[in-house]
Design an enzyme around this catalytic site. Structure first.
Site, PDB file in Angstrom:
ATOM      1  N   ILE A   1       0.834  -1.210   0.000  1.00 41.84           N
ATOM      2  CA  ILE A   1       0.000   0.000   0.000  1.00 41.84           C
ATOM      3  C   ILE A   1       0.863   1.253   0.000  1.00 41.84           C
ATOM      4  CG2 ILE A   1      -0.263   0.040   2.524  1.00 41.84           C
ATOM      5  CD1 ILE A   1      -2.822   1.134  -0.215  1.00 41.84           C
TER       6      ILE A   1
ATOM      7  N   GLY B   1      -5.655  -6.891   0.112  1.00 42.20           N
ATOM      8  CA  GLY B   1      -6.221  -5.944   1.072  1.00 42.20           C
ATOM      9  C   GLY B   1      -5.344  -4.716   1.192  1.00 42.20           C
ATOM     10  N   GLU B   2      -5.344  -4.110   2.366  1.00 38.80           N
ATOM     11  CA  GLU B   2      -4.559  -2.911   2.687  1.00 38.80           C
ATOM     12  C   GLU B   2      -5.060  -1.654   1.966  1.00 38.80           C
ATOM     13  OE1 GLU B   2      -0.391  -3.541   1.842  1.00 38.80           O
ATOM     14  OE2 GLU B   2      -0.302  -5.394   3.019  1.00 38.80           O
ATOM     15  N   GLY B   3      -6.018  -1.786   1.044  1.00 40.01           N
ATOM     16  CA  GLY B   3      -6.418  -0.665   0.201  1.00 40.01           C
ATOM     17  C   GLY B   3      -5.690  -0.640  -1.129  1.00 40.01           C
TER      18      GLY B   3
END
Length: 347
Positions: free
Chosen positions: A94, A311-313
């Protein structure tokens, strides 16, 4: 909780004007495809024919989950706080993608089972050191749920007040795919086998065990309303994202939706305030089991499908250049009239 947000459907007063501008750019009708839909959406959110993306911000919420005591993840719980330190150090995916694409990034301790140094560049919003094991009891108390929602909402209010009009949310928390799968099952009614996936890499035996545990947790802990479902099966990071999303929509910010975990938060937010979808752009379709059906349930069309499930954005971070392109073309691309180009007679 549900009465504290005021989220209005989009004002369509300028829709015909915006569509006229889009249609008379130097291109065939509809030739920019999804970019045209994006441009229209952003103009309606911002109530202007000259939209802009200002201080886009990814907020990564981290929290731990008591359900990890049941072995639903191949990774130990301490990976949550270790990854938070990695975010702060700038070493995670990210960080790479936000730096590349022009996002600001904030990292939030929503409920990690670790004592962080108060001097760290971290949003210290911890509700508790992880949730309870929802196989045996609700993940959090009603007071904890309300605290998490409020902290998420207040943080986004501050980000908005500092000039941001575009926001995305990421997450970190070992065990949070189990929480998201339980939320998905309860909100959508889709069978648990289609909701629960491999998360951080479970093998076949581990996946079967995870599904069985989640099914038993559903039996052990009845929950019916969206708030009860979030309180019973959610994580502090997921609850904060719900509050953050609702606050963002109230502030008429563009919400760039990431993958499976963030979309589970949106399922709750949407159940409370259906009009929140007016403010959402879906960045990508995660490769995590269940996300495709989540998107179908929300009638959402993702911009990207890169077989990612980190994930994580990260999916949201990668989508910003596409979103920026939609804004740039409506602001900077010539019209047939200004360019002196003859239009099709069919317009």
């Amino acid at each position: 909780m549900t009465s504290k947000f005021e989220i209005n459907s989009l004002n369509t007063q300028i829709q015909e004007q915006v569509q006229h501008i889009i249609n008379h750019k130097t291109k065939p009708l509809g030739a920019l495809g999804i970019l045209e839909d994006l441009a229209l959406r952003i103009c309606l959110i911002q109530e202007t024919v000259s939209p802009k993306i200002a201080s886009p911000t990814v907020v990564v919420f981290a929290g731990d989950h008591g359900i990890t005591q049941e072995g639903v993840s191949p990774y130990p719980q301490e990976v949550s706080w270790q990854m938070v330190m990695n975010f702060i150090a700038g070493g995670a995916a990210i960080n790479v993608f936000t730096k590349q694409n022009g996002w600001d990034i904030l990292v939030v301790d929503a409920g990690v089972n670790h004592d962080f140094d108060p001097a760290l560049p971290l949003q210290h919003l911890k509700v508790a050191k992880g949730t309870q094991n929802f196989l045996h009891s609700p993940a959090m108390t009603k007071a904890q749920l309300d605290e998490a929602l409020e902290k998420g909402a207040n943080l986004v209010q501050k980000i908005h007040d500092q000039g941001s009009n575009c926001i995305a949310f990421g997450e970190m928390g070992i065990g949070n795919t189990s929480a998201a799968a339980a939320i998905m099952h309860k909100i959508t009614g889709i069978a648990m086998e289609a909701c629960a996936g491999r998360g951080t890499g479970l093998n076949d035996e581990g996946l079967e065990k995870k599904i069985a545990i989640l099914k038993q947790a559903i039996i052990n802990n009845p929950a019916y309303t969206p708030e009860e479902i979030l309180q019973t099966f959610g994580g502090f990071e997921i609850a904060m994202i719900v509050g953050a999303m609702l606050s963002a929509a109230q502030q008429k910010m563009l919400i760039v939706v990431d993958g499976f975990i963030v979309s589970s938060a949106l399922l709750i937010a949407h159940a409370l305030y259906p009009q929140i979808l007016d403010y959402c752009v879906f960045a990508h379709q995660s490769d995590e089991t269940g996300h495709k059906q989540m998107l179908q349930f929300l009638k959402a069309k993702p911009l990207l499908n890169l077989n990612m499930r980190l994930g994580e954005g990260t999916g949201a971070a990668l989508a910003l250049p596409i979103i920026q392109a939609s804004v740039n073309f409506i602001n900077e691309m010539s019209s047939f009239e200004s360019a002196g180009v003859r239009e099709s007679e069919d317009r």
